[in-house]
Design a protein around this motif. Structure first.
Motif, PDB file in Angstrom:
ATOM      1  N   ASN A  79       0.649  -1.621   0.003  1.00 23.31           N
ATOM      2  CA  ASN A  79      -0.129   0.172   0.182  1.00 23.31           C
ATOM      3  C   ASN A  79       0.974   1.220  -0.143  1.00 23.31           C
ATOM      4  O   ASN A  79       0.108   1.989   0.310  1.00 23.31           O
ATOM      5  CB  ASN A  79      -0.388   0.447   1.356  1.00 23.31           C
ATOM      6  CG  ASN A  79      -1.735  -0.648   1.045  1.00 23.31           C
ATOM      7  OD1 ASN A  79      -2.531  -1.314  -0.241  1.00 23.31           O
ATOM      8  ND2 ASN A  79      -2.578  -1.806   1.998  1.00 23.31           N
ATOM      9  N   THR A  80       1.985   0.660  -0.549  1.00 16.23           N
ATOM     10  CA  THR A  80       2.652   2.451  -0.784  1.00 16.23           C
ATOM     11  C   THR A  80       3.429   2.515  -1.765  1.00 16.23           C
ATOM     12  O   THR A  80       4.003   1.770  -2.781  1.00 16.23           O
ATOM     13  CB  THR A  80       4.324   2.317  -0.062  1.00 16.23           C
ATOM     14  OG1 THR A  80       3.191   2.149   1.253  1.00 16.23           O
ATOM     15  CG2 THR A  80       4.892   3.162   0.243  1.00 16.23           C
ATOM     16  N   SER A 112       1.377   6.437   1.266  1.00 18.23           N
ATOM     17  CA  SER A 112       0.763   5.692   1.361  1.00 18.23           C
ATOM     18  C   SER A 112      -0.248   5.726   1.735  1.00 18.23           C
ATOM     19  O   SER A 112      -1.277   6.616   1.415  1.00 18.23           O
ATOM     20  CB  SER A 112       1.607   4.834   2.494  1.00 18.23           C
ATOM     21  OG  SER A 112       1.121   5.653   4.345  1.00 18.23           O
ATOM     22  N   ALA A 113      -1.345   4.399   1.888  1.00 10.66           N
ATOM     23  CA  ALA A 113      -2.561   4.671   2.335  1.00 10.66           C
ATOM     24  C   ALA A 113      -2.639   5.681   3.289  1.00 10.66           C
ATOM     25  O   ALA A 113      -4.244   5.898   3.655  1.00 10.66           O
ATOM     26  CB  ALA A 113      -2.977   2.959   2.079  1.00 10.66           C
ATOM     27  N   ASN A 114      -1.892   5.421   4.843  1.00 14.98           N
ATOM     28  CA  ASN A 114      -2.307   6.199   5.762  1.00 14.98           C
ATOM     29  C   ASN A 114      -1.908   7.389   5.923  1.00 14.98           C
ATOM     30  O   ASN A 114      -1.927   7.513   6.138  1.00 14.98           O
ATOM     31  CB  ASN A 114      -1.866   5.078   6.975  1.00 14.98           C
ATOM     32  CG  ASN A 114      -0.329   5.555   6.620  1.00 14.98           C
ATOM     33  OD1 ASN A 114      -0.095   4.825   6.209  1.00 14.98           O
ATOM     34  ND2 ASN A 114      -0.052   4.525   8.052  1.00 14.98           N
ATOM     35  N   ASP A 115      -2.347   7.803   4.223  1.00 17.88           N
ATOM     36  CA  ASP A 115      -1.678   9.079   4.422  1.00 17.88           C
ATOM     37  C   ASP A 115      -0.194  10.223   4.895  1.00 17.88           C
ATOM     38  O   ASP A 115      -0.425  10.769   4.561  1.00 17.88           O
ATOM     39  CB  ASP A 115      -3.034  10.506   5.227  1.00 17.88           C
ATOM     40  CG  ASP A 115      -4.213  10.920   3.749  1.00 17.88           C
ATOM     41  OD1 ASP A 115      -4.358   9.956   3.010  1.00 17.88           O
ATOM     42  OD2 ASP A 115      -4.702  10.775   4.612  1.00 17.88           O
ATOM     43  N   SER A 165       4.528  15.498   2.714  1.00 15.56           N
ATOM     44  CA  SER A 165       3.763  15.877   2.042  1.00 15.56           C
ATOM     45  C   SER A 165       4.054  17.373   1.075  1.00 15.56           C
ATOM     46  O   SER A 165       3.001  17.181  -0.099  1.00 15.56           O
ATOM     47  CB  SER A 165       2.259  16.144   2.559  1.00 15.56           C
ATOM     48  OG  SER A 165       1.807  14.706   3.184  1.00 15.56           O
ATOM     49  N   GLY A 210      -0.322   6.957  -5.693  1.00 15.46           N
ATOM     50  CA  GLY A 210      -0.852   7.587  -4.013  1.00 15.46           C
ATOM     51  C   GLY A 210      -2.446   7.418  -4.002  1.00 15.46           C
ATOM     52  O   GLY A 210      -3.563   7.250  -2.626  1.00 15.46           O
ATOM     53  N   GLN A 211      -2.832   8.676  -4.915  1.00 12.76           N
ATOM     54  CA  GLN A 211      -4.567   8.823  -4.679  1.00 12.76           C
ATOM     55  C   GLN A 211      -5.367   7.050  -4.981  1.00 12.76           C
ATOM     56  O   GLN A 211      -5.835   7.128  -4.399  1.00 12.76           O
ATOM     57  CB  GLN A 211      -4.890   9.473  -5.675  1.00 12.76           C
ATOM     58  CG  GLN A 211      -4.769  11.096  -6.348  1.00 12.76           C
ATOM     59  CD  GLN A 211      -5.509  11.509  -7.629  1.00 12.76           C
ATOM     60  OE1 GLN A 211      -5.272  11.054  -8.045  1.00 12.76           O
ATOM     61  NE2 GLN A 211      -5.025  12.982  -7.172  1.00 12.76           N
ATOM     62  N   ARG A 256      -4.989   5.229  -1.486  1.00 16.55           N
ATOM     63  CA  ARG A 256      -5.321   6.525  -0.256  1.00 16.55           C
ATOM     64  C   ARG A 256      -6.980   5.934  -0.687  1.00 16.55           C
ATOM     65  O   ARG A 256      -7.969   6.131   0.540  1.00 16.55           O
ATOM     66  CB  ARG A 256      -4.821   7.164  -0.316  1.00 16.55           C
ATOM     67  CG  ARG A 256      -3.826   8.156   0.258  1.00 16.55           C
ATOM     68  CD  ARG A 256      -3.518   9.787   0.105  1.00 16.55           C
ATOM     69  NE  ARG A 256      -1.816  10.264   0.434  1.00 16.55           N
ATOM     70  CZ  ARG A 256      -1.513  10.391  -0.060  1.00 16.55           C
ATOM     71  NH1 ARG A 256      -1.888  11.746  -0.221  1.00 16.55           N
ATOM     72  NH2 ARG A 256       0.036  10.516   0.689  1.00 16.55           N
ATOM     73  N   HIS A 257      -7.287   5.997  -1.757  1.00 14.92           N
ATOM     74  CA  HIS A 257      -9.087   6.021  -1.606  1.00 14.92           C
ATOM     75  C   HIS A 257      -9.788   4.146  -1.000  1.00 14.92           C
ATOM     76  O   HIS A 257     -10.083   4.148  -1.072  1.00 14.92           O
ATOM     77  CB  HIS A 257      -9.352   6.281  -3.091  1.00 14.92           C
ATOM     78  CG  HIS A 257     -10.634   5.844  -3.229  1.00 14.92           C
ATOM     79  ND1 HIS A 257     -11.492   6.686  -3.199  1.00 14.92           N
ATOM     80  CD2 HIS A 257     -10.728   4.616  -4.345  1.00 14.92           C
ATOM     81  CE1 HIS A 257     -13.033   6.102  -3.821  1.00 14.92           C
ATOM     82  NE2 HIS A 257     -12.756   4.637  -4.411  1.00 14.92           N
ATOM     83  N   ALA A 280      -9.471   3.851   2.262  1.00 19.15           N
ATOM     84  CA  ALA A 280     -10.879   4.739   2.852  1.00 19.15           C
ATOM     85  C   ALA A 280     -11.473   4.537   2.780  1.00 19.15           C
ATOM     86  O   ALA A 280     -12.862   4.212   3.891  1.00 19.15           O
ATOM     87  CB  ALA A 280     -11.646   6.152   1.765  1.00 19.15           C
TER      88      ALA A 280
END
Length: 170
Positions: free
Chosen positions: A28-29, A50-53, A117, A157-158, A161-162, A165
């Motif tokens: 997830n990165t 990564s997935a956890n922002d 970021s 990345g989007q 993260r999506h 979520a």
């Protein structure tokens, strides 16, 4: 004879002679690796999302920072007449590993966590390029990522993260 020579010349200048960046995903990165323009094999900028922002920014290099393990990294535009604001980030320097008895050091952006970021957003806004100066390093560093590789990195990345979520809401 002229036609094959012309084709060879056009082909050589229409394709990059040396790939300066690459994108890949691990779990997830998402990662974007960009080689420094002048020191292709000795200095690398690694961006990750990564997935956890969480985002991270690390510069791998061979410059030892023995006097202090903390400092500042200065991000600026690649052209002197560029109107974009410059940004300073706190960093830590550490020995990453030794390869063939040659040390490789890592300089990583530190807290607050949104620094990475912000760095990545500025990198993207400036056309996937940046100029860096580090306290204790004599010369500036220039990084320019391939547009296709950078766009794939941002899309990755989007996506992660999506998906994270969606997973959190179920």
């Amino acid at each position: 004879m002229v036609t094959p020579l012309l084709f060879l010349t056009v082909s050589a200048f229409s394709t990059p002679l040396l790939e300066n960046s690459s994108y890949h995903q691990q779990g997830n990165t998402c990662f974007l690796t960009v080689n420094e323009e002048r020191n292709q094999e000795n200095i690398v900028l690694l961006l990750s999302l990564s997935a956890n922002d969480e985002a991270s920014v690390t510069v791998f290099h061979r410059q030892a920072f023995t006097e202090k393990s903390e400092g500042l990294l200065h991000q600026s535009a690649t052209k002197l007449n560029n109107w974009y604001a410059n940004h300073d980030y706190p960093v830590t320097h550490r020995l990453y590993k030794k390869v063939d008895d040659k040390p490789i050091y890592a300089t990583t952006l530190t807290a607050p966590s949104d620094n990475a970021s912000t760095f990545i957003d500025i990198f993207k806004t400036r056309g996937n390029k940046t100029r860096l100066n580090m306290d204790g390093m004599d010369s500036h560093l220039s990084f320019v990522a391939d547009k296709v590789q950078a766009d794939a990195f941002y899309q990755c990345g989007q996506s992660v993260r999506h998906l994270a979520a969606i997973h959190d809401n179920s």
